[in-house]
Motif scaffolding. Structure first.
Motif, short mmCIF file in Angstrom:
data_model
loop_
_atom_site.label_atom_id
_atom_site.label_comp_id
_atom_site.label_asym_id
_atom_site.label_seq_id
_atom_site.Cartn_x
_atom_site.Cartn_y
_atom_site.Cartn_z
N GLY A 112 -24.47 -40.50 -27.20
CA GLY A 112 -25.74 -40.13 -27.83
C GLY A 112 -25.71 -38.75 -28.44
O GLY A 112 -24.76 -38.38 -29.13
N ASN A 113 -26.71 -37.95 -28.14
CA ASN A 113 -26.87 -36.65 -28.81
C ASN A 113 -25.75 -35.66 -28.52
O ASN A 113 -25.53 -34.72 -29.27
N GLY A 114 -25.07 -35.82 -27.41
CA GLY A 114 -24.04 -34.86 -27.06
C GLY A 114 -22.67 -35.17 -27.62
O GLY A 114 -21.71 -34.45 -27.35
N HIS A 115 -22.57 -36.26 -28.43
CA HIS A 115 -21.22 -36.66 -28.86
C HIS A 115 -20.58 -35.65 -29.80
O HIS A 115 -19.37 -35.55 -29.87
N GLY A 116 -21.39 -34.89 -30.52
CA GLY A 116 -20.82 -33.90 -31.42
C GLY A 116 -19.99 -32.87 -30.68
O GLY A 116 -18.88 -32.54 -31.07
N TRP A 117 -20.53 -32.38 -29.56
CA TRP A 117 -19.80 -31.39 -28.78
C TRP A 117 -18.61 -32.00 -28.07
O TRP A 117 -17.61 -31.32 -27.81
N ALA A 118 -18.70 -33.27 -27.74
CA ALA A 118 -17.53 -33.94 -27.15
C ALA A 118 -16.38 -34.00 -28.16
O ALA A 118 -15.21 -33.83 -27.79
N LEU A 119 -16.71 -34.19 -29.43
CA LEU A 119 -15.68 -34.20 -30.47
C LEU A 119 -15.09 -32.81 -30.66
O LEU A 119 -13.89 -32.67 -30.91
N VAL A 120 -15.94 -31.79 -30.56
CA VAL A 120 -15.43 -30.41 -30.62
C VAL A 120 -14.40 -30.21 -29.51
O VAL A 120 -13.33 -29.64 -29.72
N GLY A 121 -14.75 -30.67 -28.31
CA GLY A 121 -13.85 -30.52 -27.18
C GLY A 121 -12.55 -31.27 -27.36
O GLY A 121 -11.47 -30.77 -27.02
N MET A 122 -12.62 -32.48 -27.89
CA MET A 122 -11.40 -33.27 -28.12
C MET A 122 -10.47 -32.58 -29.09
O MET A 122 -9.26 -32.46 -28.85
N ALA A 123 -11.02 -32.13 -30.23
CA ALA A 123 -10.20 -31.46 -31.23
C ALA A 123 -9.65 -30.14 -30.68
O ALA A 123 -8.49 -29.79 -30.92
N PHE A 124 -10.49 -29.42 -29.95
CA PHE A 124 -10.06 -28.15 -29.38
C PHE A 124 -8.89 -28.35 -28.42
O PHE A 124 -7.88 -27.63 -28.50
N LEU A 125 -9.00 -29.31 -27.52
CA LEU A 125 -7.94 -29.53 -26.53
C LEU A 125 -6.66 -30.02 -27.19
O LEU A 125 -5.56 -29.62 -26.78
N ALA A 126 -6.78 -30.87 -28.20
CA ALA A 126 -5.60 -31.38 -28.89
C ALA A 126 -4.82 -30.25 -29.55
O ALA A 126 -3.59 -30.14 -29.40
N VAL A 127 -5.52 -29.38 -30.26
CA VAL A 127 -4.87 -28.28 -30.96
C VAL A 127 -4.46 -27.19 -29.98
O VAL A 127 -3.38 -26.59 -30.12
N ALA A 128 -5.29 -26.93 -28.97
CA ALA A 128 -4.98 -25.87 -28.01
C ALA A 128 -3.71 -26.19 -27.22
O ALA A 128 -2.89 -25.30 -26.96
N ARG A 129 -3.54 -27.44 -26.83
CA ARG A 129 -2.35 -27.82 -26.07
C ARG A 129 -1.08 -27.56 -26.88
O ARG A 129 -0.13 -26.93 -26.40
N GLU A 130 -1.07 -28.06 -28.11
CA GLU A 130 0.12 -27.85 -28.95
C GLU A 130 0.27 -26.37 -29.30
O GLU A 130 1.39 -25.85 -29.36
N GLY A 131 -0.87 -25.70 -29.52
CA GLY A 131 -0.82 -24.29 -29.89
C GLY A 131 -0.28 -23.41 -28.78
O GLY A 131 0.53 -22.51 -29.02
N LEU A 132 -0.70 -23.67 -27.54
CA LEU A 132 -0.22 -22.87 -26.42
C LEU A 132 1.27 -23.09 -26.19
O LEU A 132 2.01 -22.14 -25.88
N GLU A 133 1.73 -24.33 -26.33
CA GLU A 133 3.16 -24.60 -26.21
C GLU A 133 3.92 -23.81 -27.28
O GLU A 133 4.96 -23.20 -26.99
#
Length: 272
Positions: A112-133
């Motif tokens: 519902g209304n919170g899905h936008g922030w869930a997408l922010v979190g998904m993209a953040f974690l995907a890029v952050a994991r590769e970026g930290l490595e």
């Protein structure tokens, strides 16, 4: 330069694949309006990784030499662990990545209304994991071979990854991801083995690791480590013309099992 280019190319393509899958699914499901949320997550993760990398690099250069060698050794060990996990995880997860990411996006949309922030979190974690490595691996390699070519190669690799990821998303290019990840994985395993040996060398200079320090062999008469080729091999693979038995042992104990495990379980993936 090439090793930094390859690291950022591989890591960048992994992140681009995940973001591309998210973008494609949102487009197909009629939720393209949520893409700014995805880009927000990407930008936040990139800024965090840049700030962390700059902070570590700056602080490392301002501490005394002996303590600096300790930090270099620890960063090298962390980089080896992270790159090993990344290689093995990618090999295992690549087959079901698209389905898993799409299911995660759908679950976010169903909230519902919170899905936008869930997408922010998904993209953040995907890029952050590769970026930290990438941050830890590049810092460790850069400390073994400091040169302006390293950051230049990293920027070029990232730019190439963004371009390839965009072309894959738009359907303008098809690459065999199985071969790409297989051969870059082999190369990075060899690099990580040299990085592990170099980390032991740094820990010895810091006075932490003092075992097996007798010289295994002398190869300066064949290839001096200060020669142009020796410098290149040192930057790529941690080459030394007078390694200790501990360095040679660590190199072999990492390289042989990792290559065997990686190559034995590698199976073809469909081209994209």
């Amino acid at each position: 330069m090439f090793i930094a280019f390859l690291i950022m190319l591989r890591e960048g393509i992994e992140a681009a694949l995940i973001v591309g899958i998210v973008a494609g699914f949102l487009k197909q499901s009629g939720h393209s309006r949520l893409m700014p949320k995805v880009w927000l997550g990407v930008v936040l993760a990139a800024l965090m990784c840049l700030a962390l990398g700059y902070g570590i690099h700056r602080e490392t250069g301002e501490i005394p030499q002996k303590q600096q060698e300790l930090v270099v050794g620890i960063i090298g060990l962390v980089a080896v662990a992270m790159i090993s996990y990344m290689i093995l995880w990618m090999q295992k997860a690549a087959r079901s990545m698209k389905q898993h990411v799409q299911q995660s996006v759908q679950a976010a949309l169903n909230r519902g209304n919170g899905h936008g922030w869930a997408l922010v979190g998904m993209a953040f974690l995907a890029v952050a994991r590769e970026g930290l490595e990438s941050v830890f691996f590049l810092i460790a390699v850069f400390q073994q071979s400091p040169s302006w070519r390293m950051p230049a190669g990293a920027v070029l690799g990232l730019a190439a990854a963004v371009l390839i990821g965009t072309l894959i998303y738009q359907g303008g290019i098809r690459i065999n991801l199985a071969k790409f990840f297989r051969w870059t994985g082999v190369f990075l395993i060899v690099v990580a083995a040299g990085l592990l040996a170099g980390s032991l060398r740094a820990l010895h200079e810091a006075g932490v690791w003092n075992h097996f320090q007798d010289t295994a062999f002398h190869a300066a008469h064949i290839l001096h480590e200060d020669s142009p080729l020796g410098v290149i091999l040192g930057g790529f693979f941690g080459y030394s013309d007078h390694p200790s038995r501990g360095e040679v042992g660590a190199w072999l104990l990492y390289l042989i099992p990792m290559l065997f495990w990686f190559l034995r379980s590698s199976k073809p993936l469909p081209a994209r």
